[in-house]
Design a protein around this motif. Structure first.
Motif, PDB file in Angstrom:
ATOM      1  N   UNK A 225      39.004  55.922  37.447  1.00 21.33           N
ATOM      2  CA  UNK A 225      37.668  55.616  36.930  1.00 21.33           C
ATOM      3  C   UNK A 225      36.705  55.165  38.011  1.00 21.33           C
ATOM      4  N   UNK A 226      37.214  54.640  39.121  1.00 14.32           N
ATOM      5  CA  UNK A 226      36.350  54.143  40.182  1.00 14.32           C
ATOM      6  C   UNK A 226      37.066  53.079  40.985  1.00 14.32           C
ATOM      7  N   UNK A 227      36.283  52.299  41.716  1.00 14.54           N
ATOM      8  CA  UNK A 227      36.837  51.237  42.555  1.00 14.54           C
ATOM      9  C   UNK A 227      36.648  49.910  41.826  1.00 14.54           C
ATOM     10  N   UNK A 228      37.755  49.240  41.541  1.00 15.05           N
ATOM     11  CA  UNK A 228      37.720  47.974  40.816  1.00 15.05           C
ATOM     12  C   UNK A 228      37.687  46.818  41.822  1.00 15.05           C
ATOM     13  N   UNK A 229      36.681  45.985  41.690  1.00 12.94           N
ATOM     14  CA  UNK A 229      36.571  44.789  42.521  1.00 12.94           C
ATOM     15  C   UNK A 229      36.760  43.569  41.629  1.00 12.94           C
ATOM     16  N   UNK A 230      37.665  42.697  41.998  1.00 18.86           N
ATOM     17  CA  UNK A 230      37.912  41.491  41.215  1.00 18.86           C
ATOM     18  C   UNK A 230      37.720  40.262  42.083  1.00 18.86           C
ATOM     19  N   UNK A 231      37.240  39.201  41.452  1.00 19.85           N
ATOM     20  CA  UNK A 231      37.055  37.919  42.117  1.00 19.85           C
ATOM     21  C   UNK A 231      37.615  36.845  41.197  1.00 19.85           C
ATOM     22  N   UNK A 232      38.356  35.927  41.766  1.00 18.27           N
ATOM     23  CA  UNK A 232      39.056  34.913  40.980  1.00 18.27           C
ATOM     24  C   UNK A 232      38.857  33.554  41.621  1.00 18.27           C
ATOM     25  N   UNK A 233      38.550  32.564  40.795  1.00 17.17           N
ATOM     26  CA  UNK A 233      38.351  31.222  41.317  1.00 17.17           C
ATOM     27  C   UNK A 233      38.644  30.167  40.272  1.00 17.17           C
ATOM     28  N   UNK A 234      38.489  28.938  40.689  1.00 11.78           N
ATOM     29  CA  UNK A 234      38.702  27.783  39.822  1.00 11.78           C
ATOM     30  C   UNK A 234      37.471  26.902  39.895  1.00 11.78           C
ATOM     31  N   UNK A 235      36.877  26.636  38.749  1.00  6.27           N
ATOM     32  CA  UNK A 235      35.661  25.838  38.703  1.00  6.27           C
ATOM     33  C   UNK A 235      35.999  24.356  38.759  1.00  6.27           C
ATOM     34  N   UNK A 236      35.062  23.573  39.254  1.00  4.52           N
ATOM     35  CA  UNK A 236      35.269  22.130  39.339  1.00  4.52           C
ATOM     36  C   UNK A 236      35.456  21.502  37.961  1.00  4.52           C
ATOM     37  N   UNK A 237      35.014  22.189  36.920  1.00  4.01           N
ATOM     38  CA  UNK A 237      35.145  21.688  35.550  1.00  4.01           C
ATOM     39  C   UNK A 237      36.559  21.817  35.002  1.00  4.01           C
ATOM     40  N   UNK A 238      37.472  22.447  35.760  1.00  2.00           N
ATOM     41  CA  UNK A 238      38.840  22.635  35.291  1.00  2.00           C
ATOM     42  C   UNK A 238      39.046  23.938  34.548  1.00  2.00           C
ATOM     43  N   UNK A 239      38.211  24.943  34.844  1.00  2.06           N
ATOM     44  CA  UNK A 239      38.310  26.253  34.195  1.00  2.06           C
ATOM     45  C   UNK A 239      38.650  27.320  35.227  1.00  2.06           C
ATOM     46  N   UNK A 240      39.487  28.264  34.820  1.00  2.00           N
ATOM     47  CA  UNK A 240      39.739  29.451  35.630  1.00  2.00           C
ATOM     48  C   UNK A 240      38.610  30.442  35.385  1.00  2.00           C
ATOM     49  N   UNK A 241      38.214  31.156  36.434  1.00  2.31           N
ATOM     50  CA  UNK A 241      37.083  32.085  36.385  1.00  2.31           C
ATOM     51  C   UNK A 241      37.500  33.402  37.024  1.00  2.31           C
ATOM     52  N   UNK A 242      37.115  34.516  36.404  1.00  2.00           N
ATOM     53  CA  UNK A 242      37.369  35.831  36.998  1.00  2.00           C
ATOM     54  C   UNK A 242      36.205  36.757  36.692  1.00  2.00           C
ATOM     55  N   UNK A 243      35.891  37.590  37.657  1.00  2.00           N
ATOM     56  CA  UNK A 243      34.821  38.581  37.523  1.00  2.00           C
ATOM     57  C   UNK A 243      35.352  39.922  38.000  1.00  2.00           C
ATOM     58  N   UNK A 244      35.085  40.968  37.221  1.00  2.00           N
ATOM     59  CA  UNK A 244      35.470  42.331  37.597  1.00  2.00           C
ATOM     60  C   UNK A 244      34.233  43.215  37.613  1.00  2.00           C
TER      61      UNK A 244
END
Length: 298
Positions: A225-244
């Motif tokens: 389908x294409x090139x998948x870029x993912x970003x993963x982090x942890x917020x100071x609020x205690x939440x996991x975060x991911x962006x694709x």
């Protein structure tokens, strides 16, 4: 072979993150359409209703910031053939696509023009992070890694029950990564979360340090389908975060993150506060796992 820096095109993506408290009680509730208001009313608990209203209010405020001339209450939504929510575009309106996520204590909205994106946030709660639940969305290799962390003698510094453990951190980073990929694909619950697999090294939640991240598996149709870029982090609020982001060859994401306290001010054009994020990144077309961090994103 990698593209030379001169040939790479940056694709902007904006992420807005807010705490639900205070947003739902302001102007956001008045912006919702009849369908959103009805959905909000069906939540049994007030905190869940508040989080839903905050997420949809944040979305409307962010859209009005990006596309001038349309107020937050004027946005209308439909769905793609695969069921992914999208805006009803007037003639000449930019092709802005969005993804939203909400969980206890955090809401997030991602906007990108002309490219698919998916965002996910989840509160890191050790009581939820069990091998039994992980079996519903993890690959065999991911499960083995979680089991090894579960057996690890490393314990959180605090005796508080919600203090993250290395296993809980890994669990929620995997969960959010996979959810963001499925959201970016736009197939929702029809696609199993095992369609993508990831490798992560030892997490470092307490210091918000960087974790090495890479694709360990991707279903063949997703790879085509294409090139998948993912970003993963942890917020100071205690939440996991991911962006694709689903991009084309020669493109890379340029992330701008904001902390929002008032979607009304956002819609009125008041610049939100930049939100520094520590994230790890990778793409499906990279042959090696690499580390990306230390960004002061603004």
């Amino acid at each position: 072979m990698h593209d030379s820096p001169a040939s790479i095109r940056d694709i902007p993506v904006s992420v807005y993150i807010a705490a639900p408290a205070g947003i739902a009680g302001g102007r956001a509730a008045a912006w919702l359409d009849a369908q959103e208001t009805a959905r909000a009313g069906r939540f049994r608990f007030e905190r869940d209703r508040e989080t839903f209203v905050a997420a949809h209010g944040l979305l409307r405020g962010a859209l009005s910031r990006h596309i001038a001339g349309t107020g937050p209450a004027a946005w209308r939504f439909t769905a793609s053939p695969l069921g992914k929510p999208c805006i009803v575009r007037a003639p000449g309106m930019p092709d802005v696509r969005f993804s939203l996520s909400h969980t206890a204590g955090c809401v997030a909205v991602a906007l990108c023009e002309g490219r698919e994106t998916g965002v996910d946030v989840e509160r890191v709660t050790p009581a939820t992070a069990t091998i039994e639940l992980a079996q519903s969305f993890c690959t065999a290799a991911e499960l083995a890694g979680l089991a090894a962390l579960e057996r690890s003698p490393i314990q959180p510094d605090s005796a508080h029950g919600d203090c993250p453990t290395p296993m809980a951190e890994r669990f929620f980073r995997l969960w959010t990564l996979k959810e963001s990929v499925v959201k970016g694909l736009g197939q929702g619950l029809s696609r199993p979360l095992t369609c993508a697999g990831f490798s992560l090294d030892q997490p470092t939640f307490a210091s918000l340090g960087f974790t090495r991240l890479g694709f360990a598996h991707l279903d063949e149709d997703l790879r085509r389908a294409g090139v998948w870029h993912v970003q993963s982090g942890l917020l100071a609020s205690g939440h996991a975060f991911a962006l694709t982001m689903l991009l084309r060859a020669g493109e890379r994401p340029r992330l701008t993150a904001y902390a929002v306290s008032d979607p009304g001010a956002l819609a009125a054009g008041v610049a939100p506060a930049p939100l520094p994020l520590a994230v790890s990144s990778c793409s499906s077309h990279d042959s090696t796992v690499f580390r990306c961090g230390g960004w002061n994103i603004e």
